[in-house]
Design an enzyme around this catalytic site. Structure first.
Site, short mmCIF file in Angstrom:
data_model
loop_
_atom_site.label_atom_id
_atom_site.label_comp_id
_atom_site.label_asym_id
_atom_site.label_seq_id
_atom_site.Cartn_x
_atom_site.Cartn_y
_atom_site.Cartn_z
N SER A 75 -7.22 -49.44 -23.45
CA SER A 75 -6.52 -48.14 -23.48
C SER A 75 -5.06 -48.27 -23.89
CB SER A 75 -6.61 -47.47 -22.11
OG SER A 75 -6.03 -48.29 -21.11
N TYR A 76 -4.52 -49.48 -23.97
CA TYR A 76 -3.11 -49.64 -24.36
C TYR A 76 -2.96 -49.31 -25.84
CZ TYR A 76 -2.31 -52.24 -19.98
OH TYR A 76 -2.21 -52.63 -18.66
N SER A 77 -2.17 -48.28 -26.12
CA SER A 77 -1.95 -47.82 -27.50
C SER A 77 -3.29 -47.60 -28.22
CB SER A 77 -1.08 -48.82 -28.28
OG SER A 77 0.17 -48.99 -27.66
#
Length: 329
Positions: A75-77
């Site tokens: 889900s990071y970036s």
């Protein structure tokens, strides 16, 4: 159990506080074979405040002083963090030297922990990371809409296929960790070996109660996230004007009160005695705590890592640990 110590080397030997020379000893993650540098590098800013060039520079600097433990999430970036880490490992040809941890369960494309969704999320992460195996997979959420049995069986299938080596929890209460361990034993599947949780000098209660007890009982390797409290524990935010410069100003502003300033004063005092920076002392404090293996650290540029590099080699005395404990109580 992790091969970590709750007391400092200085306390055990009676020597004066100092920064040890030489490389930091790697630590074992719980009941696994993973040997990791004593702080993990977070990829949460990769693709957000750090572009490709900055990301490469941060990763190069971390690897340059012996770091081998990179922590990210699908889900990071929107997955870009995984892609950037994968690209860096491919260009440096160092995948075999790195321990890669990622988390699934929060991405927009594959939310939740149902078996088919989890499996799809891991396959997508493998592609973005450019690898055939994730060393440490975290369940990024505690998805109570799915029976633990379904999730555990799906993870075990991935482990048996060689796509995941070990796994852990990231948003679970002590009771839920116990439920997961019981379910794993009943099913005869791989248990969790690690826990990533919010824990630092200004956020102690969440971990130091039931979670710490369960982590000890189960021999989980603990990786505290937000180890520097969004940069607050580095000492860079001491006024409202300082906070206004932060990308996380809402989080940091809440810490700028009497207790937060008391913690910074204690960090300053110990840092002066140790000839180190406050951020390194904050990490060294975490590393004295039972079952803590590798705090997760996020930096915006490579220069910030230089202040943190000595943390695993700092030997806090019993008195210094007590000063920090009292200030942050």
């Amino acid at each position: 159990m992790t091969n970590v110590h709750q007391v400092s080397v200085a306390e055990a030997t009676g020597e004066s506080p100092a920064v040890l020379r030489g490389p930091a000893r790697h630590r074992t993650v719980g009941a696994s074979t993973l040997q990791v540098f004593p702080f993990a590098l977070s990829g949460n800013v990769f693709g957000w405040t750090a572009d490709d060039a900055q990301t490469d520079a941060i990763l190069d600097a971390y690897r340059g002083f012996g770091g081998n433990f990179v922590d990210t999430a699908d889900s990071y970036s929107s997955g870009r963090s995984e892609t950037m880490i994968g690209n860096w490992m491919r260009r440096r040809r160092n995948r075999a030297d790195m321990i890669v941890a990622t988390k699934v369960g929060k991405s927009a494309d594959n939310p939740g922990l149902r078996a088919r969704v989890l499996t799809r999320a891991v396959e997508a992460s493998l592609t973005r990371l450019g690898t055939d195996c994730i060393d440490l997979l975290y369940l990024h959420i505690d998805d109570t809409t799915v029976e633990f049995e379904e999730t555990l069986l799906a993870v075990d299938e991935l482990i048996r296929k060689g796509k995941v080596r070990y796994f852990g929890g990231s948003d679970h209460t002590g009771n839920r960790l116990i439920e997961a361990r019981v379910a794993s034993a009943q099913l005869g599947v791989a248990p969790m070996v690690a826990l990533q949780n919010h824990y630092n000098l200004v956020h102690r209660d969440e971990y130091e109660g039931d979670l710490a007890h369960v982590a000890y009982q189960q021999g989980l390797g603990v990786m505290p996230r937000f180890a520097l409290a969004s940069g607050f524990l580095t000492g860079k935010y001491r006024s409202r004007a300082d906070v206004a410069q932060s990308d996380r100003r809402g989080e940091v502003a809440r810490l700028l009160g009497r207790r937060g300033l008391r913690v910074l004063a204690a960090l300053d005092s110990v840092a002066e005695e140790q000839s180190a920076k406050p951020g390194a002392i904050a990490l060294a404090w975490l590393l004295t705590k039972q079952n803590v293996v590798a705090p997760v650290v996020s930096v915006r540029d490579a220069e910030q890592l230089a202040d943190l590099e000595p943390a695993p080699l700092i030997r806090l005395t019993r008195h210094q640990v007590a000063v920090l404990d009292r200030a942050s109580a």
